[in-house]
Scaffold this active site. Structure first.
Site, PDB file in Angstrom:
ATOM      1  N   LYS A 248       0.168   3.691  -2.761  1.00  0.00           N
ATOM      2  CA  LYS A 248      -0.908   4.682  -2.706  1.00  0.00           C
ATOM      3  C   LYS A 248      -0.369   6.102  -2.611  1.00  0.00           C
ATOM      4  O   LYS A 248      -1.076   7.061  -2.950  1.00  0.00           O
ATOM      5  CB  LYS A 248      -1.844   4.382  -1.530  1.00  0.00           C
ATOM      6  CG  LYS A 248      -2.651   3.095  -1.680  1.00  0.00           C
ATOM      7  CD  LYS A 248      -3.601   2.914  -0.501  1.00  0.00           C
ATOM      8  CE  LYS A 248      -4.538   1.729  -0.707  1.00  0.00           C
ATOM      9  NZ  LYS A 248      -3.929   0.434  -0.375  1.00  0.00           N
TER      10      LYS A 248
ATOM     11  N   SER B 183      -6.101   3.177   4.183  1.00  0.00           N
ATOM     12  CA  SER B 183      -5.561   2.420   3.045  1.00  0.00           C
ATOM     13  C   SER B 183      -6.658   1.739   2.238  1.00  0.00           C
ATOM     14  O   SER B 183      -6.550   0.559   1.881  1.00  0.00           O
ATOM     15  CB  SER B 183      -4.547   1.378   3.541  1.00  0.00           C
ATOM     16  OG  SER B 183      -3.650   1.017   2.542  1.00  0.00           O
TER      17      SER B 183
ATOM     18  N   SER C  31       0.791  -1.245   0.000  1.00  0.00           N
ATOM     19  CA  SER C  31       0.000   0.000   0.000  1.00  0.00           C
ATOM     20  C   SER C  31       0.813   1.279   0.000  1.00  0.00           C
ATOM     21  O   SER C  31       0.244   2.364  -0.122  1.00  0.00           O
ATOM     22  CB  SER C  31      -0.960   0.000   1.193  1.00  0.00           C
ATOM     23  OG  SER C  31      -2.026  -0.895   0.959  1.00  0.00           O
TER      24      SER C  31
END
Length: 410
Positions: A110, A162, A107
């Site tokens: 991101k 997330s 993640s």
């Protein structure tokens, strides 16, 4: 800090159009552009990038630090396959380990999604969640197909809890998922993050997707230039309206924000294949440090980041830098975009248009292709071997699927 880009919205359609053309290209042309066997296995963590981007010493695989005669404390031992400690202000890399090795981002990707799309999308616009966005597993925030969601709320969910579904919705807010991914990968090229290929905007494991600790430091440095990013990323708690009858809490997963004096942002990541990954940013006495870690044991990334930050604040100005965080490249803008959620070029934030870096979402880094030692068919330099021409994007689109096995997602 001001952002770098000029009429950025204008580039999304141009990038996406070229990617669409690449996808539709004849198979014979595709094979000629990227002659990689479809069954090629994924490389082991740390393989791949060996280029000296940011300095020749950063091509090393082990721990890289130059204490000199300053008497600086020794680097703490951290359980990470790769890391970078860098001064965001000067761009100096104070220490690193396998900085250009390729790893799965989880993640932390991101952050790239956010710095790519925040300047492009109108925060007050809405996007309707599609089946593709709502079928992501795990979805995290629980978007409902056919429901409209505010762009700013999606960014908050993306960076606090997330939200994987929010990442897909934001990519699609550019006009389509393909256009969104084109913008995200173009931003990686713009930042000269040439170890990075993004396939999923949420960072969930995907064939051909990888990054490096060095590239993540470039992404973090760009994030620090975006006040909107920091606003979303530093939100400690909020509420997300999934529907008129349902809301979910957004409690920031980055515990550095509440446990480390001077913490100003960051992003955690985890998949079973990637291990724990992390980007952390902190500021003390006018010095802003970035720490990135890849392939860590579960639940060790925050403590490891704290140890490296403590060392960095003590060592900054004492140790001899082992490299630098390179600056973004500049390119001109093509024709305007038409997506309803995308800001018109004239509405781009003033902070996004500094005089020193009038550039756009779609970049060319062909001038750097010769500097990368890996083969054109086996690394992200596939994406940088030409200007942003149809042939260059053809290679980029195909690069999303090369040299990787399917991996289970968590």
């Amino acid at each position: 800090m001001p952002d770098w880009f000029g009429p950025r919205a204008a580039l999304a359609v141009a990038a996406a159009g070229l990617v669409a053309a690449a996808v539709a290209a004849p198979a014979a042309v595709a094979a000629a552009a990227v002659p990689v066997p479809a069954s090629a296995p994924a490389p082991a963590p740390g393989t791949g990038g060996t280029g000296a981007i940011g300095g020749t010493r950063l091509s090393g695989r082990g721990v890289i630090v130059n204490y000199g005669s300053s008497g600086a404390a020794k680097l703490p031992g951290v359980k990470a396959s790769a890391f970078v400690v860098a001064d965001a202000g000067t761009g100096q890399v104070l220490a690193a380990k396998d900085p250009h090795g390729w790893y799965r981002p989880a993640s932390t990707l991101k952050v790239l999604t956010a710095v790519s799309l925040i300047p492009l999308l109108n925060p007050n616009a809405t996007v309707v969640a599609t089946k593709q966005a709502t079928s992501v597993s795990p979805d995290v925030v629980g978007l409902i197909p056919g429901h409209a969601y505010k762009i700013s709320d999606l960014f908050t969910a993306l960076l606090t809890i997330s939200a994987n579904d929010a990442a897909v919705a934001l990519a699609q807010a550019t006009g389509s998922f393909g256009k969104g991914m084109a913008v995200i990968n173009a931003e990686a090229r713009h930042l000269q993050a040439d170890d990075t290929v993004a396939v999923e905007p949420n960072g969930l494991d995907a064939p051909g997707q990888h990054t490096s600790a060095y590239d993540m430091a470039l992404m973090a440095r760009q994030a620090l230039r975006l006040p909107a990013f920091l606003k979303y990323d530093r939100t400690i708690t909020a509420t997300f309206g999934v529907s008129k009858k349902k809301s979910v809490p957004l409690d920031n997963q980055n515990s550095l924000l509440t446990s480390y004096p001077g913490a100003i942002g960051g992003k955690i990541g985890w998949t079973s294949a990637a291990g724990a990954t992390y980007i952390g940013m902190a500021r003390r006495n006018g010095v802003t440090l970035i720490v990135t870690l890849l392939h860590c044991p579960a639940l060790t990334e925050i403590d490891s980041a704290k140890s490296l930050l403590n060392w960095g604040f003590a060592a900054d100005g004492k140790v001899t830098p082992v490299g630098t965080l390179v600056s973004a490249v500049q390119q001109a803008a093509p024709a305007p975009t038409r997506s309803a959620a995308v800001r018109p070029a004239a509405a781009q934030p003033a902070a996004a248009q500094p005089a020193a870096a009038q550039s756009a979402a779609v970049r060319t880094v062909g001038r750097r292709a010769a500097a990368r030692p890996q083969a054109a068919a086996s690394g992200p330099s596939v994406l940088a071997t030409a200007g942003f021409s149809g042939a260059g994007i053809l290679a980029a689109g195909l690069g999303f699927a090369y040299n990787r096995r399917q991996r289970s997602r968590t």
